[in-house]
Design a protein around this motif. Structure first.
Motif, PDB file in Angstrom:
ATOM      1  N   LEU A  42       0.867  -1.178   0.000  1.00  0.00           N
ATOM      2  CA  LEU A  42       0.000   0.000   0.000  1.00  0.00           C
ATOM      3  C   LEU A  42       0.903   1.227   0.000  1.00  0.00           C
ATOM      4  N   THR A  43       0.847   1.995  -1.050  1.00  0.00           N
ATOM      5  CA  THR A  43       1.683   3.201  -1.160  1.00  0.00           C
ATOM      6  C   THR A  43       1.015   4.170  -2.130  1.00  0.00           C
ATOM      7  N   ASP A  44       1.309   5.456  -1.938  1.00  0.00           N
ATOM      8  CA  ASP A  44       0.764   6.406  -2.918  1.00  0.00           C
ATOM      9  C   ASP A  44       1.785   6.729  -4.004  1.00  0.00           C
ATOM     10  N   GLU A  45       2.944   6.034  -3.955  1.00  0.00           N
ATOM     11  CA  GLU A  45       3.955   6.268  -4.995  1.00  0.00           C
ATOM     12  C   GLU A  45       4.159   4.977  -5.787  1.00  0.00           C
ATOM     13  N   PRO A  46       3.619   4.908  -7.009  1.00  0.00           N
ATOM     14  CA  PRO A  46       3.646   3.649  -7.758  1.00  0.00           C
ATOM     15  C   PRO A  46       5.049   3.178  -8.133  1.00  0.00           C
ATOM     16  N   ASP A  47       6.033   4.102  -8.122  1.00  0.00           N
ATOM     17  CA  ASP A  47       7.392   3.675  -8.475  1.00  0.00           C
ATOM     18  C   ASP A  47       8.303   3.637  -7.242  1.00  0.00           C
ATOM     19  N   SER A  48       7.703   3.552  -6.061  1.00  0.00           N
ATOM     20  CA  SER A  48       8.514   3.539  -4.835  1.00  0.00           C
ATOM     21  C   SER A  48       9.287   2.217  -4.750  1.00  0.00           C
ATOM     22  N   PRO A  49      10.348   2.167  -3.906  1.00  0.00           N
ATOM     23  CA  PRO A  49      11.181   0.962  -3.840  1.00  0.00           C
ATOM     24  C   PRO A  49      10.384  -0.324  -3.625  1.00  0.00           C
ATOM     25  N   ALA A  50       9.386  -0.302  -2.748  1.00  0.00           N
ATOM     26  CA  ALA A  50       8.616  -1.526  -2.486  1.00  0.00           C
ATOM     27  C   ALA A  50       7.646  -1.825  -3.624  1.00  0.00           C
ATOM     28  N   ALA A  51       7.050  -0.765  -4.190  1.00  0.00           N
ATOM     29  CA  ALA A  51       6.081  -0.970  -5.276  1.00  0.00           C
ATOM     30  C   ALA A  51       6.757  -1.617  -6.480  1.00  0.00           C
ATOM     31  N   GLN A  52       8.028  -1.282  -6.713  1.00  0.00           N
ATOM     32  CA  GLN A  52       8.746  -1.848  -7.881  1.00  0.00           C
ATOM     33  C   GLN A  52       8.845  -3.370  -7.817  1.00  0.00           C
ATOM     34  N   VAL A  53       8.856  -3.930  -6.607  1.00  0.00           N
ATOM     35  CA  VAL A  53       9.090  -5.379  -6.509  1.00  0.00           C
ATOM     36  C   VAL A  53       7.862  -6.178  -6.064  1.00  0.00           C
ATOM     37  N   ALA A  54       6.807  -5.493  -5.613  1.00  0.00           N
ATOM     38  CA  ALA A  54       5.627  -6.215  -5.117  1.00  0.00           C
ATOM     39  C   ALA A  54       4.869  -6.866  -6.269  1.00  0.00           C
ATOM     40  N   HIS A  55       4.130  -7.952  -5.965  1.00  0.00           N
ATOM     41  CA  HIS A  55       3.261  -8.544  -6.983  1.00  0.00           C
ATOM     42  C   HIS A  55       2.165  -7.555  -7.364  1.00  0.00           C
ATOM     43  N   GLU A  56       1.743  -6.764  -6.374  1.00  0.00           N
ATOM     44  CA  GLU A  56       0.589  -5.908  -6.601  1.00  0.00           C
ATOM     45  C   GLU A  56       0.714  -4.650  -5.755  1.00  0.00           C
ATOM     46  N   VAL A  57       0.218  -3.536  -6.290  1.00  0.00           N
ATOM     47  CA  VAL A  57       0.261  -2.276  -5.545  1.00  0.00           C
ATOM     48  C   VAL A  57      -1.162  -1.775  -5.344  1.00  0.00           C
ATOM     49  N   VAL A  58      -1.514  -1.477  -4.104  1.00  0.00           N
ATOM     50  CA  VAL A  58      -2.769  -0.772  -3.840  1.00  0.00           C
ATOM     51  C   VAL A  58      -2.361   0.679  -3.638  1.00  0.00           C
ATOM     52  N   ARG A  59      -2.821   1.508  -4.559  1.00  0.00           N
ATOM     53  CA  ARG A  59      -2.330   2.883  -4.559  1.00  0.00           C
ATOM     54  C   ARG A  59      -3.249   3.776  -3.738  1.00  0.00           C
ATOM     55  N   GLY A  60      -2.649   4.515  -2.823  1.00  0.00           N
ATOM     56  CA  GLY A  60      -3.434   5.446  -2.013  1.00  0.00           C
ATOM     57  C   GLY A  60      -2.711   5.757  -0.729  1.00  0.00           C
ATOM     58  N   LYS A  61      -3.362   6.572   0.086  1.00  0.00           N
ATOM     59  CA  LYS A  61      -2.736   6.980   1.356  1.00  0.00           C
ATOM     60  C   LYS A  61      -3.213   6.054   2.470  1.00  0.00           C
ATOM     61  N   ASP A  62      -2.316   5.857   3.472  1.00  0.00           N
ATOM     62  CA  ASP A  62      -2.670   4.906   4.525  1.00  0.00           C
ATOM     63  C   ASP A  62      -3.702   5.460   5.509  1.00  0.00           C
ATOM     64  N   ASP A  63      -4.037   6.750   5.380  1.00  0.00           N
ATOM     65  CA  ASP A  63      -5.080   7.260   6.271  1.00  0.00           C
ATOM     66  C   ASP A  63      -6.395   7.487   5.509  1.00  0.00           C
ATOM     67  N   ASP A  64      -6.532   6.802   4.360  1.00  0.00           N
ATOM     68  CA  ASP A  64      -7.752   6.934   3.571  1.00  0.00           C
ATOM     69  C   ASP A  64      -8.547   5.624   3.686  1.00  0.00           C
ATOM     70  N   LEU A  65      -9.765   5.719   4.213  1.00  0.00           N
ATOM     71  CA  LEU A  65     -10.548   4.518   4.508  1.00  0.00           C
ATOM     72  C   LEU A  65     -10.838   3.687   3.259  1.00  0.00           C
ATOM     73  N   ARG A  66     -11.140   4.345   2.148  1.00  0.00           N
ATOM     74  CA  ARG A  66     -11.429   3.594   0.905  1.00  0.00           C
ATOM     75  C   ARG A  66     -10.200   2.770   0.476  1.00  0.00           C
ATOM     76  N   THR A  67      -9.018   3.375   0.632  1.00  0.00           N
ATOM     77  CA  THR A  67      -7.778   2.666   0.276  1.00  0.00           C
ATOM     78  C   THR A  67      -7.596   1.455   1.181  1.00  0.00           C
TER      79      THR A  67
END
Ligand code: AMP
Length: 386
Positions: A42-67
């Protein structure tokens, strides 16, 4: 899901979620993937270090309920890779899905006032300290722990940010002003010989394992290098490991945490701070230890037995900060020519401002100081124009 006594076991290929996109998330994901887990970040930066290697990215902020709602449909357990996650979010997640560490532990280490209070309540030694939330408290702190002291903001400080050193009583008000008059901790200045750290893992069944003590050197308040094991005697080493275990136990912690200490010349230890996650001083466990700190995080999250922390070899780690990019992109072929056995880790970050942690190098050697000398030489040779 099967279970050992008191634990919920999640076996591969269960999907594990990590909140936060930085390098700690990246290395957690790499450990989890090696073991066959599916990983979601879970990150709001799709090219962040973890997002680059994860199977899947849930994009958004960690204080957003919908995310958060989207995130929990994709994973079966959750961990965090940095402590400044909204504790409301962690509490919300924990009510629905196994979330480790517990939001209460994360909340303690998000705030230096809560952290110092927790340590004092559990009889763990710290620098002398006083809360500063008003001018009266500031005057009281000067009288009790000053006049030389360090004023640190209670929340959102890291790598020496949000800190001012005061030498004279007359500087105190201006120092507090410069921090925005926010709640602070005033700490007496500790005269230390070394800074050391212990990474501890506590499993769901209460099993506790600590890595050997690391010795850390900082530059401009940012970690520059670690050697493990630290050249401290067996008593200091055992005391530090025991204190880290006490912290994990007292928090009822499940996961990996790091306790950082000041070591005085006479061998006295004081806890400086607690990080509720794997730590930069433990990166060398990837190559040096039987089980890395990131694999321990996976194991604790999934209810697996915590691994042995014995070292295959003493080791050193040096950070690769943005400073190395000053004259142009470093030449990693030179690095590896200087030390072909060095392990190069780059986190996939784009911009390289001064002080940004871009990667690290690990070297193994029977003598940890020799490992450090090799790692420093390898880093030096990566600078272009050398
Ligand atoms: P911190 O962000 O609290 O870890 O502080 C960053 C660095 O500042 C530490 O690693 C120490 O080198 C130094 N420092 C912090 N607090 C103290 C203290 N009470 N006495 C002496 N040095 C300190």
């Amino acid at each position: 899901m099967s279970s050992r006594a008191g634990t919920e076991i999640l076996l591969p290929p269960t999907a594990l979620g990590v909140v936060g996109g930085g390098q700690l998330g990246r290395m957690f994901i790499q450990a989890a993937q090696r073991m066959g887990y599916r990983t979601v970040v879970l990150t709001d930066e799709p090219d962040s270090p973890a997002a680059q290697v994860a199977h899947e990215v849930v994009r958004g902020k960690d204080d957003d309920l919908r995310t958060l709602q989207r995130f929990i449909t994709r994973v079966e357990a959750i961990t965090v890779e940095f402590e400044n996650v909204s504790s409301a979010a962690l509490r919300w997640l924990a009510a629905r899905i196994p979330t480790r560490p517990d939001w209460r532990a994360v909340r303690i280490s998000q705030n230096r006032l809560r952290e110092k209070t927790f340590l004092s309540q559990h009889g763990l030694p710290t620098a002398p300290w006083k809360p500063v939330r008003s001018e009266d408290e500031l005057a009281n702190a000067l009288a009790e722990v000053g006049p030389s002291m360090i004023l640190k903001t209670a929340s959102s400080g890291y790598d020496g940010k949000g800190q001012v050193r005061i030498e004279q009583p007359g500087e105190a008000i201006a120092a507090w002003e410069s921090l925005g008059r926010v709640p602070c901790v005033a700490e007496g200045v500790v005269s230390f010989m070394a800074e050391i750290s212990v990474i501890v893992t506590r499993g769901q069944d209460g099993q506790i394992e600590t890595f050997p003590v690391g010795m850390n050197r900082h530059e401009r308040h940012i970690l520059d290098s670690t050697i493990m094991p630290a050249p401290v005697g067996p008593i200091v080493s055992q005391e530090a490991r025991d204190m880290a275990g006490t912290i994990a136990e007292a928090m009822g912690y499940v996961g990996v945490l790091c306790a950082e200490f000041f070591l005085a010349r006479e061998g006295t230890l004081r806890v400086n701070e607690i990080a509720p996650r794997p730590h930069n001083s433990g990166h060398l466990t990837i190559e040096a230890a039987t089980t890395s700190q990131f694999e321990q995080q996976v194991r604790a999250l999934c209810g697996l037995p915590i691994g042995p922390t014995t070292l295959r070899s003493p080791a050193a780690m040096v950070n690769l900060l943005g400073d190395l990019w000053e004259g142009g992109s470093p030449d990693w072929s030179n690095t590896l020519k200087t030390d072909p056995s060095a392990s190069l880790h780059l986190y996939g970050k784009g911009a390289a401002p001064i002080g940004r942690k871009m990667g690290h190098l690990t070297t193994l050697d029977p003598d940890p100081e020799a490992a450090l000398a090799r790692a420093l030489a390898a880093r030096h040779s990566s600078r272009v124009g050398q």
